[in-house]
Design a protein around this motif. Sequence first.
Motif, PDB file in Angstrom:
ATOM      1  N   ASP A   1       1.831  -4.280 -14.722  1.00 34.43           N
ATOM      2  CA  ASP A   1       1.317  -2.967 -14.318  1.00 34.43           C
ATOM      3  C   ASP A   1       1.242  -2.805 -12.806  1.00 34.43           C
ATOM      4  O   ASP A   1       1.576  -1.746 -12.282  1.00 34.43           O
ATOM      5  CB  ASP A   1      -0.077  -2.748 -14.917  1.00 34.43           C
ATOM      6  CG  ASP A   1      -0.063  -2.801 -16.436  1.00 34.43           C
ATOM      7  OD1 ASP A   1       0.909  -2.280 -17.027  1.00 34.43           O
ATOM      8  OD2 ASP A   1      -1.000  -3.366 -17.032  1.00 34.43           O
ATOM      9  N   VAL A   2       0.806  -3.826 -12.096  1.00 36.50           N
ATOM     10  CA  VAL A   2       0.652  -3.765 -10.638  1.00 36.50           C
ATOM     11  C   VAL A   2       1.369  -4.960 -10.036  1.00 36.50           C
ATOM     12  O   VAL A   2       1.244  -6.089 -10.534  1.00 36.50           O
ATOM     13  CB  VAL A   2      -0.838  -3.771 -10.231  1.00 36.50           C
ATOM     14  CG1 VAL A   2      -0.974  -3.706  -8.712  1.00 36.50           C
ATOM     15  CG2 VAL A   2      -1.573  -2.621 -10.881  1.00 36.50           C
ATOM     16  N   ILE A   3       2.097  -4.703  -8.953  1.00 41.27           N
ATOM     17  CA  ILE A   3       2.817  -5.762  -8.248  1.00 41.27           C
ATOM     18  C   ILE A   3       2.276  -5.836  -6.829  1.00 41.27           C
ATOM     19  O   ILE A   3       2.168  -4.820  -6.137  1.00 41.27           O
ATOM     20  CB  ILE A   3       4.338  -5.504  -8.231  1.00 41.27           C
ATOM     21  CG1 ILE A   3       4.930  -5.790  -9.609  1.00 41.27           C
ATOM     22  CG2 ILE A   3       5.014  -6.361  -7.180  1.00 41.27           C
ATOM     23  CD1 ILE A   3       6.422  -5.616  -9.663  1.00 41.27           C
ATOM     24  N   VAL A   4       1.959  -7.056  -6.394  1.00 44.83           N
ATOM     25  CA  VAL A   4       1.572  -7.343  -5.016  1.00 44.83           C
ATOM     26  C   VAL A   4       2.604  -8.317  -4.470  1.00 44.83           C
ATOM     27  O   VAL A   4       2.798  -9.402  -5.044  1.00 44.83           O
ATOM     28  CB  VAL A   4       0.157  -7.945  -4.935  1.00 44.83           C
ATOM     29  CG1 VAL A   4      -0.263  -8.125  -3.482  1.00 44.83           C
ATOM     30  CG2 VAL A   4      -0.840  -7.087  -5.690  1.00 44.83           C
ATOM     31  N   GLY A   5       3.279  -7.940  -3.400  1.00 45.15           N
ATOM     32  CA  GLY A   5       4.358  -8.804  -2.923  1.00 45.15           C
ATOM     33  C   GLY A   5       4.639  -8.651  -1.450  1.00 45.15           C
ATOM     34  O   GLY A   5       4.172  -7.725  -0.783  1.00 45.15           O
TER      35      GLY A   5
END
Length: 644
Positions: A113-117
């Motif tokens: 659902d959420v991507i942190v990159g």
Amino acid sequence: MSPFPIQEMTLPVALSGSDVIGQAKTGTGKTLGFGLPLLERVTVLADVEAGRAAPEKLTDAPQALIVVPTRELCQQVTNDLLTAGKVRNVRVLAIYGGRAYEPQVEALKKGVDVIVGTPGRLLDLAGQRKLDLSHIRVLVLDEADEMLDLGFLPDVERIITMLPAKRQTMLFSATMPGAVISLARRYMSQPTHINATSPDDEGTTVKNTAQYVYRAHNMDKPELVSRILQADGRGLAMVFCRTKRTAADIADQLEKRGFASGAVHGDLGQGAREQALRAFRNGKVDVLVCTDVAARGIDVEGVTHVINYQSPEDEKTYLHRIGRTGRAGAKGIAITLVDWDDIPRWQLINKALDLKFPDPVETYSTSPHLYEELSIPAGTKGVLPRIERTRAGLRAEEIEDLGETGGRGRKSAAAPAPAVREERPARTPRQRRRTRGGSAAEEGATTVPAPATEAVVEAPESTDGPAEPRTPRRRRRGRVGAPDVAAEAAVDVAEAPVVVIDTAPPAVKTRTRAAKARTEVVVEAEAVTEAEAVTEAKPRRRRARAAKPVTEEVDFQTAPVAEPAPEAQTVTKPRRRARVIKPAEDEVDFQIAPMAEPETDRPRRRTRTAAKPKTDAVAETATDGEAKPRRRRAPRAAAAKSEG
């Protein structure tokens, strides 16, 4: 519990779907300021089951994207969002470099659902079509000024072009340079700029952080830091360095002095960096020596001291460094050690931040004011007493195998290779021995009969020393001919096998001095019999170019031996290597190679002298008093007849 100013002012605007530019001091809760609105915009299975969303809005593609500059900040934001979205079971995935691709790709296939990159790995997966960014509803740029400083701005712009045009964009940072504002104007739609500060907290730094600046000598800094780390009430401490080498060196020195220290810098693999941060958070290590890679967003509870071992580059770096302490209302101490060479840089930082330390006090590890201001017990030395060494240390935290790219942290598959090398028999570094003139055992070398080699070895010695054994590829041609040979010896030479050597490329030709040539016997052909070796005692004469003799007749026209004085000798030009051609039966004929290339087919030129008695030739040359014999050019017809 009341929210921080940045959270109180940002949440209503962000929840409405408007674009937001949030600016606040470091350590004031910016992560939840954009994290809570982002989690509310994401549709998960719990919303469908509760009737708050339609089933067709569910998707396995990511719906929110957060771009951060460093891997450590990526991990921290991911952990904060997992904690905040645990009730709704929001799937959050961290994507950054240093880890293997396969686990991240598998997680994307299962759904997220959420991507942190970080920008680099996001572009890699998007370019491989493993990451679908077509369903992104919310974009957050955290620490945008740091991404600008690290050169990530072009990558961020490429990522933005892959996103849908209709989306919500939020940008958060502690400082807002002009380039970040320009980026916001290009890619944001009517953003609301929120600059949140507390009414009782003026200035650019946090009020709860006490700041001390000292002028210290570089050679005294390790001792000074060791005594600061023994101050009363000191909890976890972070030591910031400007270079990776300095960080590694200080970490080793502190460990030798008895402190439980770890290092975080760019030269370490991702597994070692995460090991040091885990040990620091878990309390196994109480001193973390790091570069500015850990100065952004790292939130560790219990950090009481921040030491700037080297002066920061600018005021923004200084703010982010000292922002690791005094977070969330806690108190902290920030100590900056300025070397004499860094005074101009520090004065610029002091002026930009409006601090009160334009001229730092000269301080050493034994200065009394250092002990008074930092509450260091009297008599403290630079080595931690053994009774106070209670921490487990960095080695107590295991390194996680992340499957790192580039060989870091990865077990080598060729581990048993050294054992295989040990089983092989020992050998010399060079298997083939090369002589000065080459060897007949080498590939492509011409094979020479054994008698010829023996004859070369038995040649007379030079006046300078013993002559070296010659090989067919290293032949010498002197200016003085071979010694006079009797008629019966000449017949033996004619009957001996003649070898014609024409290998490519030819060996390097050496030239001999005239004085040396008078005493050195030059072997013209490789197949020389022992008859030449016995003529050492006979007087040496110049070799004459002989014409085709009559049957069973050998005639040499020789010149008398020149005087021993070297200045009276005439030096002639060196000639090319001669080819020895086998003459007719009972004939002796020496053919001299012409100066032209031997590959041409035109007839060779030869000179011959008139068939006069030997006594007349000797008398004629003796009367003239010249060392050089007369020469005549042979007619072309005679040369052609001799070749036939």
